[in-house]
Scaffold this active site. Sequence first.
Site, PDB file in Angstrom:
ATOM      1  N   HIS A 117       0.862  -1.184   0.000  1.00 62.42           N
ATOM      2  CA  HIS A 117       0.000   0.000   0.000  1.00 62.42           C
ATOM      3  C   HIS A 117       0.901   1.238   0.000  1.00 62.42           C
ATOM      4  O   HIS A 117       2.024   1.206   0.513  1.00 62.42           O
ATOM      5  CB  HIS A 117      -0.830  -0.045   1.285  1.00 62.42           C
ATOM      6  N   ASP A 194       3.189  -3.921   8.190  1.00 63.11           N
ATOM      7  CA  ASP A 194       1.915  -3.228   7.990  1.00 63.11           C
ATOM      8  C   ASP A 194       0.825  -4.252   8.301  1.00 63.11           C
ATOM      9  O   ASP A 194       0.622  -5.189   7.542  1.00 63.11           O
ATOM     10  CB  ASP A 194       1.864  -2.750   6.529  1.00 63.11           C
ATOM     11  N   GLN A 197      -4.364  -5.043   7.207  1.00 63.83           N
ATOM     12  CA  GLN A 197      -5.310  -6.042   6.708  1.00 63.83           C
ATOM     13  C   GLN A 197      -5.161  -7.390   7.409  1.00 63.83           C
ATOM     14  O   GLN A 197      -5.849  -8.339   7.045  1.00 63.83           O
ATOM     15  CB  GLN A 197      -5.133  -6.230   5.184  1.00 63.83           C
ATOM     16  N   LYS A 220     -10.534  -0.341  10.899  1.00 63.80           N
ATOM     17  CA  LYS A 220     -10.659  -1.579  10.130  1.00 63.80           C
ATOM     18  C   LYS A 220     -10.926  -2.775  11.030  1.00 63.80           C
ATOM     19  O   LYS A 220     -10.991  -3.917  10.567  1.00 63.80           O
ATOM     20  CB  LYS A 220      -9.387  -1.818   9.307  1.00 63.80           C
ATOM     21  N   CYS A 358      -4.640   2.141  -3.824  1.00 64.24           N
ATOM     22  CA  CYS A 358      -3.408   2.720  -3.281  1.00 64.24           C
ATOM     23  C   CYS A 358      -2.203   1.796  -3.447  1.00 64.24           C
ATOM     24  O   CYS A 358      -1.257   1.850  -2.680  1.00 64.24           O
ATOM     25  CB  CYS A 358      -3.555   3.106  -1.811  1.00 64.24           C
TER      26      CYS A 358
END
Lengths: 405, 152
Positions: A117, A194, A197, A220, A358
Site C-alpha cells: 500500500h 503493515d 489487513q 478496520k 493505493c
Amino acid sequence: MFDVEKIRQDFPMLRNRPDLLYFDNAATTYKPQAVIDAVCGFWTGYTSNVERGDYETAVKADRAYDHTREIIARFINCEPKEVVFTANISHSLNQIAFGIGRWLKEGDVVLTTEAEHASNLLPWFRLQEEKGIRIEYVKVDRQGVCHAEDFRRAMHEGVKVVSMAHVTNVLGSLQPIKEIAAIAHEYGALVVVDGAQSVPHRPTDVKDLDVDFLGFSSHKMCGPDGVGVLYGRYDLLQKMDPVFLGGGMNARFSSDGSIIYKDAPQKFEAGTPNIEGVIGLGAAAEYLMSLGMENIQAYEAELRAYFAERIAKLDNIEFYNPDNTSGPITFNARGVFAQDAAGYLGAHNICVRSGNHCAKILHEVIGTDQTIRASLYFYNTKEEIDRFIEAAGNITLENAIGIFF
Amino acid sequence: MSNTNSLLADPEILRELIMDHYQYPHNHKLKEDDRYMMKHMASDSCIDDIKVQAKIENGVIEDICFDGVACTISTASTSMMTDLLKGKTTAEARKIMQNYFDMVDAKEYDGDILEEAIAFKNVYRQANRIKCATIGWRAMEELIEESEKGNE
C-alpha cells in the site's frame, strides 16, 4: 460455534440498513454497539482531557485511555508501554520511517515488495530522496506472495530495514512474516510490518512473529476512525525520535532550546490525542477478543472459500486471487472498466471498492491497473455471498451503463 | 430537429450512444503539434487519467482530441464533447458547456444545444459519477480560459 446471526444483532448498521450488502471491509468496518457505547459513554459521562487531571472525570478519562494500552497489549501480545496511539496506520508508518530514517545513511537499503500500500512505500520514497537510501523490491508471485526462499535470496548485508504487509490489501497475500523476520534478523535488519489487513482478521502475536514494529488502524477492526496503533520493541521506541513535538510529550524544556522527552510511548503522543477514539478502540479489541480471533479467522476462511468457489464459476468475471486464503476477493468483469462495474453493484446496494487501492505499482505483477475488491468481515454471511454472486453474474457493459437510465 | 429530439428521448438510444462512444471514442488520438494546448487531468482521483488537447485560433476551436485511461462515463462524455465543441467559437462553446454543467448538477438547462451529450442527463442520480461525466469538459474549459488569457 460462531453464531453469525447473533453477532449481526450487535451492529446497528446491519440492523438499520438490511438493504445494503457491505463487502468493503478492507476499507473500513461497521461498529458494534459496545464501541458506540464506549465512545458515547466518554462524551456523555466523563468528558475531560487526559493527563494530570485533578478531578474525578479527568482521572477516569486518563485511566480509560491508558487502559486501552493494556487491552491492545493483550490483543497483540506485547507490553502496554510498547503501544503508541497514532491517528491511523499511515501515521504509524510515517513515524516509523521518520524514526528509522534518522539511523540510516546513504546507500542503506530498505527491502519491500511491489504489492505494498502507498502508506508503506511513500514514507520510504522520501528517505530515498532526502537521505539517499535505496529501496529494493523482493519478488512476489502472481498471487502477490513473497516466498521465504525468494526473500532469502534478496537479503544482503546492505539491507537495514525490511518493511512489508502481513496481508496485502489488493490480493490478500499472506506473507510468511515469521520466517521473513527470522531471516532479516540474521542480517541485523529491522522488521516493520503493515498489519492493516491482518490484525483485524487473525490472531497477532508480535513476540511469536518477532517483528520490531507493527502498525494497524482502529477503524478496520470495528473501532472508531482517526486512531491507529504503532507497536514498537521498547528499546527501539526509547531510542527513536518523534515526528511531532509539543504538549504531553516533553518532560521539560527551557529557553536555551533543550528538550527532555518523556519516555515512550508518551514521547510519540504530542497534543491532545483522540481520547474517545482510543477508548472506542479498547472496546473494539475487547469485542473481537470476546468472539475469539481464532474463531474469526476460521469463519472468514470458510466464507472466503465459499465465495471463491462461486465467483470462479462466473464466465463474465476475471478473478485474480483464487489461491489466496485470506483478504479480499479481487476481480474485474470482462470488458467493463472497474469503476463502471462497481457503480453497477452500487446501484444494487452492494458496497465494493474499485480502483488501484493505493497500490499503484502492483499492476506490473497482475497485469491490470484497476480492479474491484470485495472484502469480507466476520459479520458477513453465505446468504450475502449468494446475493452478490447473482448480481456479479449480471455485470455487463450494457447493464453498467443501464443504471443511468 | 424534432426527429432527432424524439430519438434522443429514447433511453435505449442514449445507452447505445454512450456504449458506442466508449467502445469507439471519437477524436481519440493525441497530436504531435505544438499549436495544440494540452490539459492532463489525473490529480482528481486515482482512477481517471486523461489528456485533452485543443487547437484554438482566433477564438475558434479548430480541433479537439483526447486520450487516456478512464471509465465509460469519462470516455464517452469526453468523446461527445470533442464532437460537439469542435468548430465552435469559444463563446458558443462556453454556452454549451454551461448548459452541460447545469444538466449534470440537476439544474435548469437547454437540452437542444447539447445534442448527444443529453445522454448524461441522469448522471446526477449517481453522485459519485458526476466527476467522471465532467472531467473532459472541465479540461476543455481550462483550455479555453488559457487560450483567452493568451490572446489578451
